[in-house]
Design a protein around this motif. Structure first.
Motif, PDB file in Angstrom:
ATOM      1  N   GLU A 175       6.637  -0.867   6.100  1.00 10.61           N
ATOM      2  CA  GLU A 175       7.151   0.555   6.785  1.00 10.61           C
ATOM      3  C   GLU A 175       7.230   1.731   6.026  1.00 10.61           C
ATOM      4  OE1 GLU A 175      10.661  -0.574   8.928  1.00 10.61           O
ATOM      5  OE2 GLU A 175       9.665  -1.948  10.310  1.00 10.61           O
ATOM      6  N   LYS A 176       7.347   1.510   4.594  1.00 15.10           N
ATOM      7  CA  LYS A 176       7.552   2.479   3.698  1.00 15.10           C
ATOM      8  C   LYS A 176       6.041   3.066   3.308  1.00 15.10           C
ATOM      9  CE  LYS A 176      11.427   0.702   0.894  1.00 15.10           C
ATOM     10  NZ  LYS A 176      11.732  -0.007  -0.283  1.00 15.10           N
ATOM     11  N   VAL A 177       4.986   2.515   3.792  1.00 17.75           N
ATOM     12  CA  VAL A 177       3.647   2.980   3.424  1.00 17.75           C
ATOM     13  C   VAL A 177       3.396   3.921   4.613  1.00 17.75           C
ATOM     14  CG1 VAL A 177       1.123   2.373   3.224  1.00 17.75           C
ATOM     15  CG2 VAL A 177       3.041   0.658   2.312  1.00 17.75           C
ATOM     16  N   PRO A 178       2.912   5.233   4.292  1.00 23.17           N
ATOM     17  CA  PRO A 178       2.740   5.866   5.681  1.00 23.17           C
ATOM     18  C   PRO A 178       1.548   5.440   6.597  1.00 23.17           C
ATOM     19  CG  PRO A 178       2.640   7.246   3.337  1.00 23.17           C
ATOM     20  CD  PRO A 178       2.722   5.909   3.112  1.00 23.17           C
ATOM     21  N   GLN A 179       1.804   5.630   7.663  1.00 22.80           N
ATOM     22  CA  GLN A 179       0.984   4.900   8.705  1.00 22.80           C
ATOM     23  C   GLN A 179      -0.803   5.115   8.492  1.00 22.80           C
ATOM     24  OE1 GLN A 179       2.190   2.562  10.851  1.00 22.80           O
ATOM     25  NE2 GLN A 179      -0.001   2.165  11.199  1.00 22.80           N
ATOM     26  N   ALA A 180      -1.099   6.258   7.990  1.00 22.71           N
ATOM     27  CA  ALA A 180      -2.555   6.575   7.920  1.00 22.71           C
ATOM     28  C   ALA A 180      -2.909   5.759   6.677  1.00 22.71           C
ATOM     29  CB  ALA A 180      -3.017   8.113   7.440  1.00 22.71           C
ATOM     30  N   ALA A 201      -5.689   2.752   6.930  1.00 23.53           N
ATOM     31  CA  ALA A 201      -6.957   2.635   6.036  1.00 23.53           C
ATOM     32  C   ALA A 201      -6.951   1.302   4.935  1.00 23.53           C
ATOM     33  CB  ALA A 201      -6.854   3.967   5.258  1.00 23.53           C
ATOM     34  N   LEU A 202      -6.027   1.005   4.641  1.00 21.05           N
ATOM     35  CA  LEU A 202      -5.858  -0.336   3.944  1.00 21.05           C
ATOM     36  C   LEU A 202      -6.358  -1.345   4.725  1.00 21.05           C
ATOM     37  CD1 LEU A 202      -5.319  -1.863   1.172  1.00 21.05           C
ATOM     38  CD2 LEU A 202      -2.758  -1.940   2.142  1.00 21.05           C
ATOM     39  N   LEU A 203      -5.867  -1.713   6.039  1.00 22.58           N
ATOM     40  CA  LEU A 203      -6.134  -2.674   6.624  1.00 22.58           C
ATOM     41  C   LEU A 203      -7.691  -2.837   7.206  1.00 22.58           C
ATOM     42  CD1 LEU A 203      -2.728  -2.939   8.836  1.00 22.58           C
ATOM     43  CD2 LEU A 203      -3.310  -4.371   7.173  1.00 22.58           C
ATOM     44  N   ALA A 204      -8.161  -1.545   7.105  1.00 21.00           N
ATOM     45  CA  ALA A 204      -9.693  -1.573   7.458  1.00 21.00           C
ATOM     46  C   ALA A 204     -10.423  -1.649   6.472  1.00 21.00           C
ATOM     47  CB  ALA A 204      -9.852   0.021   8.190  1.00 21.00           C
ATOM     48  N   ASP A 205     -10.117  -1.556   5.239  1.00 24.19           N
ATOM     49  CA  ASP A 205     -10.727  -1.896   4.205  1.00 24.19           C
ATOM     50  C   ASP A 205     -10.814  -3.194   3.389  1.00 24.19           C
ATOM     51  OD1 ASP A 205     -12.279  -1.988   1.469  1.00 24.19           O
ATOM     52  OD2 ASP A 205     -11.609   0.326   1.222  1.00 24.19           O
ATOM     53  N   GLU A 206     -11.481  -4.250   3.997  1.00 20.03           N
ATOM     54  CA  GLU A 206     -11.308  -5.683   3.607  1.00 20.03           C
ATOM     55  C   GLU A 206     -11.206  -5.930   1.880  1.00 20.03           C
ATOM     56  OE1 GLU A 206     -13.279  -9.906   4.230  1.00 20.03           O
ATOM     57  OE2 GLU A 206     -13.161  -8.537   5.901  1.00 20.03           O
ATOM     58  N   ASP A 207     -12.089  -5.152   1.377  1.00 18.02           N
ATOM     59  CA  ASP A 207     -12.245  -5.379  -0.245  1.00 18.02           C
ATOM     60  C   ASP A 207     -10.995  -5.097  -0.872  1.00 18.02           C
ATOM     61  OD1 ASP A 207     -14.753  -6.497  -0.132  1.00 18.02           O
ATOM     62  OD2 ASP A 207     -15.852  -4.638  -0.679  1.00 18.02           O
ATOM     63  N   SER A 220      -4.572   1.394  -8.223  1.00 17.07           N
ATOM     64  CA  SER A 220      -4.348   1.776  -7.001  1.00 17.07           C
ATOM     65  C   SER A 220      -3.089   2.349  -6.834  1.00 17.07           C
ATOM     66  CB  SER A 220      -4.634   0.670  -5.843  1.00 17.07           C
ATOM     67  OG  SER A 220      -5.899   0.000  -6.131  1.00 17.07           O
ATOM     68  N   THR A 221      -2.128   2.859  -7.982  1.00 22.08           N
ATOM     69  CA  THR A 221      -0.837   2.928  -7.862  1.00 22.08           C
ATOM     70  C   THR A 221      -0.424   4.295  -7.284  1.00 22.08           C
ATOM     71  OG1 THR A 221      -1.023   3.952  -9.986  1.00 22.08           O
ATOM     72  CG2 THR A 221      -0.070   1.833  -9.709  1.00 22.08           C
ATOM     73  N   SER A 222      -1.554   5.184  -7.003  1.00 23.44           N
ATOM     74  CA  SER A 222      -1.308   6.433  -6.491  1.00 23.44           C
ATOM     75  C   SER A 222      -1.323   6.203  -4.912  1.00 23.44           C
ATOM     76  CB  SER A 222      -2.343   7.516  -6.769  1.00 23.44           C
ATOM     77  OG  SER A 222      -3.655   7.223  -6.332  1.00 23.44           O
ATOM     78  N   SER A 223      -1.928   5.596  -4.280  1.00 25.55           N
ATOM     79  CA  SER A 223      -2.052   5.262  -2.947  1.00 25.55           C
ATOM     80  C   SER A 223      -2.881   4.060  -2.470  1.00 25.55           C
ATOM     81  CB  SER A 223      -2.770   6.605  -2.280  1.00 25.55           C
ATOM     82  OG  SER A 223      -3.013   6.235  -0.851  1.00 25.55           O
ATOM     83  N   PRO A 224      -2.428   3.347  -1.552  1.00 25.87           N
ATOM     84  CA  PRO A 224      -3.096   2.306  -0.799  1.00 25.87           C
ATOM     85  C   PRO A 224      -4.570   2.546  -0.238  1.00 25.87           C
ATOM     86  CG  PRO A 224      -1.455   2.454   0.415  1.00 25.87           C
ATOM     87  CD  PRO A 224      -1.192   3.656  -0.671  1.00 25.87           C
ATOM     88  N   SER A 225      -4.723   3.954   0.020  1.00 20.07           N
ATOM     89  CA  SER A 225      -6.102   4.321   0.814  1.00 20.07           C
ATOM     90  C   SER A 225      -7.206   4.688  -0.114  1.00 20.07           C
ATOM     91  CB  SER A 225      -5.498   5.473   1.623  1.00 20.07           C
ATOM     92  OG  SER A 225      -5.173   6.552   0.793  1.00 20.07           O
TER      93      SER A 225
END
Length: 199
Positions: free
Chosen positions: A105-110, A114-120, A194-199
């Motif tokens: 929940e701390k991760v911004p929804q967008a 995006a993370l869940l949509a990128d399998e790699d 990837s520390t700046s963002s999971p997207s």
């Protein structure tokens, strides 16, 4: 004749002396196999009974155990999305730093979408939470561990709490599953690149 009897008695007494500590040693594993109770503030929110409880998780491999735990529903969905359930269930003696639903929940929804949509990238992030060895709470005070993703994560003890990568707190440590030790963390861990963002 008397000498032989005396020798036999001495040998029998010596064997008896050896058997007593041996019997005590054989009894030790049963005591050592008793697992310590999970510890941390979030442990109280786990179910007290059933498959999602600390006791119930012991009987299942880690991905299955996580799917039964109401605190790990988002992690479970991510594992399924990345196709990692069988990989985790088939692994041996691993440690999973498992982000709770509150951590996600701390991760911004967008960014999460995006993370869940990128399998790699999702696979990179999830395997960064897994160490290919058993990491007990005592090992967390000052540790560096290679993850299945390939990069290291670090652990430290600060004011009586275990911290991962100077950011995530272990909120319920030492949950045992059939093939893994699980430490619930309150923040999603990201590999160094990837520390700046999971997207």
């Amino acid at each position: 004749m008397n000498t032989n009897l005396t020798r036999r008695g001495t040998v029998a007494a010596g064997v008896g002396t050896l058997l007593i500590p041996l019997a005590l040693m054989l009894g030790t594993p049963a005591q050592a196999d008793v697992r310590a109770e999970p510890v941390g503030p979030a442990c109280a929110s786990l179910p007290q009974e059933g498959e999602g409880s600390a006791e119930g998780m012991v009987d299942d491999p880690v991905a299955t155990a996580a799917s039964n735990n109401p605190e790990l529903s988002t992690l479970t969905a991510a594992i399924e999305q990345a196709g990692l359930a069988d990989t985790l269930n088939d692994a041996e003696n691993i440690t999973v730093f498992a982000p709770t639903d509150e951590a996600f929940e701390k991760v911004p929804q967008a960014d999460l979408d995006a993370l869940l949509a990128d399998e790699d990238q999702l696979t990179e992030v999830l395997t960064y939470h897994v160490v290919g060895e058993e990491v007990a709470p005592g090992d967390l005070a000052d540790g560096t561990f290679e993850t299945l993703q390939g990069d290291d994560l670090t652990t430290d003890e600060v004011d009586g709490a275990y911290i991962v990568n100077d950011s995530a707190k272990v909120v319920c440590g030492d949950l045992e599953t059939e093939n893994a030790t699980v430490h619930l963390v309150d923040t999603v861990l990201l590999p160094p690149e990837s520390t700046s963002s999971p997207s």
